[in-house]
Write a protein that holds these residues in place. Sequence first.
Motif, PDB file in Angstrom:
ATOM      1  N   ALA A 284       0.811  -1.222   0.000  1.00 51.94           N
ATOM      2  CA  ALA A 284       0.000   0.000   0.000  1.00 51.94           C
ATOM      3  C   ALA A 284       0.845   1.274   0.000  1.00 51.94           C
ATOM      4  O   ALA A 284       0.336   2.354  -0.313  1.00 51.94           O
ATOM      5  N   LEU A 285       2.115   1.174   0.332  1.00 53.99           N
ATOM      6  CA  LEU A 285       2.951   2.363   0.502  1.00 53.99           C
ATOM      7  C   LEU A 285       2.997   3.294  -0.715  1.00 53.99           C
ATOM      8  O   LEU A 285       2.869   4.514  -0.546  1.00 53.99           O
ATOM      9  N   PRO A 286       3.157   2.791  -1.936  1.00 55.79           N
ATOM     10  CA  PRO A 286       3.189   3.721  -3.075  1.00 55.79           C
ATOM     11  C   PRO A 286       1.886   4.520  -3.229  1.00 55.79           C
ATOM     12  O   PRO A 286       1.922   5.698  -3.566  1.00 55.79           O
ATOM     13  N   THR A 287       0.759   3.896  -2.949  1.00 56.32           N
ATOM     14  CA  THR A 287      -0.527   4.592  -3.073  1.00 56.32           C
ATOM     15  C   THR A 287      -0.619   5.756  -2.102  1.00 56.32           C
ATOM     16  O   THR A 287      -1.227   6.777  -2.416  1.00 56.32           O
ATOM     17  N   LEU A 288       0.005   5.616  -0.940  1.00 52.83           N
ATOM     18  CA  LEU A 288      -0.036   6.672   0.072  1.00 52.83           C
ATOM     19  C   LEU A 288       1.198   7.568   0.023  1.00 52.83           C
ATOM     20  O   LEU A 288       1.457   8.329   0.936  1.00 52.83           O
ATOM     21  N   ASN A 289       1.957   7.474  -1.064  1.00 54.81           N
ATOM     22  CA  ASN A 289       3.167   8.273  -1.262  1.00 54.81           C
ATOM     23  C   ASN A 289       4.158   8.097  -0.098  1.00 54.81           C
ATOM     24  O   ASN A 289       4.743   9.049   0.399  1.00 54.81           O
ATOM     25  N   LEU A 290       4.345   6.844   0.285  1.00 55.01           N
ATOM     26  CA  LEU A 290       5.282   6.482   1.352  1.00 55.01           C
ATOM     27  C   LEU A 290       6.298   5.451   0.830  1.00 55.01           C
ATOM     28  O   LEU A 290       6.714   4.554   1.557  1.00 55.01           O
ATOM     29  N   ARG A 291       6.708   5.591  -0.408  1.00 56.36           N
ATOM     30  CA  ARG A 291       7.559   4.594  -1.061  1.00 56.36           C
ATOM     31  C   ARG A 291       8.860   4.292  -0.322  1.00 56.36           C
ATOM     32  O   ARG A 291       9.356   3.185  -0.365  1.00 56.36           O
ATOM     33  N   GLN A 292       9.445   5.281   0.323  1.00 55.87           N
ATOM     34  CA  GLN A 292      10.752   5.082   0.969  1.00 55.87           C
ATOM     35  C   GLN A 292      10.641   4.311   2.291  1.00 55.87           C
ATOM     36  O   GLN A 292      11.635   3.899   2.850  1.00 55.87           O
ATOM     37  N   TRP A 293       9.433   4.117   2.779  1.00 56.16           N
ATOM     38  CA  TRP A 293       9.214   3.469   4.073  1.00 56.16           C
ATOM     39  C   TRP A 293       9.141   1.962   3.941  1.00 56.16           C
ATOM     40  O   TRP A 293       8.804   1.433   2.895  1.00 56.16           O
ATOM     41  N   ARG A 294       9.425   1.281   5.044  1.00 52.85           N
ATOM     42  CA  ARG A 294       9.188  -0.148   5.196  1.00 52.85           C
ATOM     43  C   ARG A 294       8.356  -0.300   6.461  1.00 52.85           C
ATOM     44  O   ARG A 294       8.634   0.346   7.484  1.00 52.85           O
ATOM     45  N   ILE A 295       7.360  -1.148   6.391  1.00 52.22           N
ATOM     46  CA  ILE A 295       6.465  -1.377   7.527  1.00 52.22           C
ATOM     47  C   ILE A 295       6.713  -2.779   8.055  1.00 52.22           C
ATOM     48  O   ILE A 295       6.775  -3.748   7.297  1.00 52.22           O
ATOM     49  N   LYS A 296       6.840  -2.860   9.358  1.00 51.87           N
ATOM     50  CA  LYS A 296       6.936  -4.150  10.044  1.00 51.87           C
ATOM     51  C   LYS A 296       5.680  -4.313  10.887  1.00 51.87           C
ATOM     52  O   LYS A 296       5.206  -3.343  11.488  1.00 51.87           O
ATOM     53  N   VAL A 297       5.152  -5.510  10.941  1.00 50.27           N
ATOM     54  CA  VAL A 297       4.043  -5.803  11.836  1.00 50.27           C
ATOM     55  C   VAL A 297       4.606  -6.623  12.982  1.00 50.27           C
ATOM     56  O   VAL A 297       5.184  -7.684  12.777  1.00 50.27           O
ATOM     57  N   SER A 298       4.450  -6.092  14.168  1.00 45.98           N
ATOM     58  CA  SER A 298       5.000  -6.716  15.365  1.00 45.98           C
ATOM     59  C   SER A 298       4.084  -7.837  15.867  1.00 45.98           C
ATOM     60  O   SER A 298       2.867  -7.801  15.664  1.00 45.98           O
ATOM     61  N   ALA A 299       4.673  -8.790  16.550  1.00 43.94           N
ATOM     62  CA  ALA A 299       3.892  -9.817  17.235  1.00 43.94           C
ATOM     63  C   ALA A 299       3.285  -9.257  18.522  1.00 43.94           C
ATOM     64  O   ALA A 299       2.349  -9.840  19.076  1.00 43.94           O
ATOM     65  N   ASP A 300       3.816  -8.119  18.979  1.00 42.88           N
ATOM     66  CA  ASP A 300       3.286  -7.476  20.188  1.00 42.88           C
ATOM     67  C   ASP A 300       1.913  -6.888  19.912  1.00 42.88           C
ATOM     68  O   ASP A 300       1.600  -6.510  18.786  1.00 42.88           O
ATOM     69  N   LEU A 301       1.125  -6.782  20.962  1.00 38.62           N
ATOM     70  CA  LEU A 301      -0.216  -6.208  20.845  1.00 38.62           C
ATOM     71  C   LEU A 301      -0.176  -4.725  21.183  1.00 38.62           C
ATOM     72  O   LEU A 301       0.666  -4.282  21.961  1.00 38.62           O
ATOM     73  N   PRO A 302      -1.100  -3.946  20.609  1.00 40.44           N
ATOM     74  CA  PRO A 302      -1.147  -2.522  20.958  1.00 40.44           C
ATOM     75  C   PRO A 302      -1.635  -2.344  22.393  1.00 40.44           C
ATOM     76  O   PRO A 302      -2.290  -3.236  22.944  1.00 40.44           O
ATOM     77  N   PRO A 303      -1.347  -1.198  22.986  1.00 40.16           N
ATOM     78  CA  PRO A 303      -1.801  -0.962  24.361  1.00 40.16           C
ATOM     79  C   PRO A 303      -3.310  -0.723  24.391  1.00 40.16           C
ATOM     80  O   PRO A 303      -3.935  -0.476  23.357  1.00 40.16           O
ATOM     81  N   ASP A 304      -3.852  -0.795  25.567  1.00 42.77           N
ATOM     82  CA  ASP A 304      -5.268  -0.511  25.777  1.00 42.77           C
ATOM     83  C   ASP A 304      -6.139  -1.467  24.976  1.00 42.77           C
ATOM     84  O   ASP A 304      -5.813  -2.619  24.812  1.00 42.77           O
ATOM     85  N   ASP A 305      -7.221  -0.942  24.452  1.00 47.51           N
ATOM     86  CA  ASP A 305      -8.138  -1.776  23.685  1.00 47.51           C
ATOM     87  C   ASP A 305      -8.181  -1.354  22.217  1.00 47.51           C
ATOM     88  O   ASP A 305      -9.145  -1.585  21.517  1.00 47.51           O
ATOM     89  N   SER A 306      -7.103  -0.729  21.742  1.00 44.60           N
ATOM     90  CA  SER A 306      -7.082  -0.255  20.356  1.00 44.60           C
ATOM     91  C   SER A 306      -6.881  -1.422  19.394  1.00 44.60           C
ATOM     92  O   SER A 306      -6.302  -2.440  19.735  1.00 44.60           O
ATOM     93  N   TRP A 307      -7.360  -1.237  18.168  1.00 42.62           N
ATOM     94  CA  TRP A 307      -7.168  -2.247  17.137  1.00 42.62           C
ATOM     95  C   TRP A 307      -5.735  -2.254  16.637  1.00 42.62           C
ATOM     96  O   TRP A 307      -5.218  -3.290  16.255  1.00 42.62           O
ATOM     97  N   ALA A 308      -5.110  -1.066  16.633  1.00 47.32           N
ATOM     98  CA  ALA A 308      -3.762  -0.962  16.080  1.00 47.32           C
ATOM     99  C   ALA A 308      -3.091   0.299  16.582  1.00 47.32           C
ATOM    100  O   ALA A 308      -3.755   1.235  17.035  1.00 47.32           O
ATOM    101  N   ASP A 309      -1.765   0.306  16.510  1.00 45.46           N
ATOM    102  CA  ASP A 309      -1.006   1.542  16.712  1.00 45.46           C
ATOM    103  C   ASP A 309       0.282   1.433  15.922  1.00 45.46           C
ATOM    104  O   ASP A 309       0.649   0.361  15.454  1.00 45.46           O
ATOM    105  N   VAL A 310       0.926   2.584  15.739  1.00 47.25           N
ATOM    106  CA  VAL A 310       2.141   2.622  14.933  1.00 47.25           C
ATOM    107  C   VAL A 310       3.230   3.343  15.708  1.00 47.25           C
ATOM    108  O   VAL A 310       2.966   4.310  16.426  1.00 47.25           O
ATOM    109  N   GLU A 311       4.432   2.843  15.570  1.00 50.24           N
ATOM    110  CA  GLU A 311       5.618   3.490  16.136  1.00 50.24           C
ATOM    111  C   GLU A 311       6.594   3.709  14.993  1.00 50.24           C
ATOM    112  O   GLU A 311       6.965   2.770  14.288  1.00 50.24           O
TER     113      GLU A 311
END
Length: 133
Positions: free
Chosen positions: A15-42
């Motif tokens: 999805a990165l090129p569509t959002l003009n984030l081509r230079q980025w790499r995304i990792k999905v952690s095995a850790d869960l987000p805090p609280d009761d959120s569906w997701a978070d990003v660092e």
Amino acid sequence: MPAMRNQAERYLNAALPTLNLRQWRIKVSADLPPDDSWADVEVSQNLWVATIRLSNEFFKEPPEHQRNILTHELLHVHHAAVERMVERLEGVLGSQAYELLDGLWDTETERVADALALVVAPLLPLPAFKAKR
């Protein structure tokens, strides 16, 4: 669940090129987000890398909502540098002014990510995360 997290990581990086984030790499952690959120990003301070944590509940959501959640998290990557600047202002502003600014920043960036995700998410395909059998 690891298989679906790997699928989510591939989806996000595609999805990165569509959002003009081509230079980025995304990792999905095995850790869960805090609280009761569906997701978070660092977002890394020094690398073009962001780590997203997904709750187990995220994978139970309908594909349209999953796509919206993931788009929301990717939109946060765009303003990560400004967020770092806000974090560094604590020593300059003092604690009371910083708490006011930080709270406002958090609220408004969430609102912007929510609003834009509704418009941008349909540009991406619907996810189809499947557990290994």
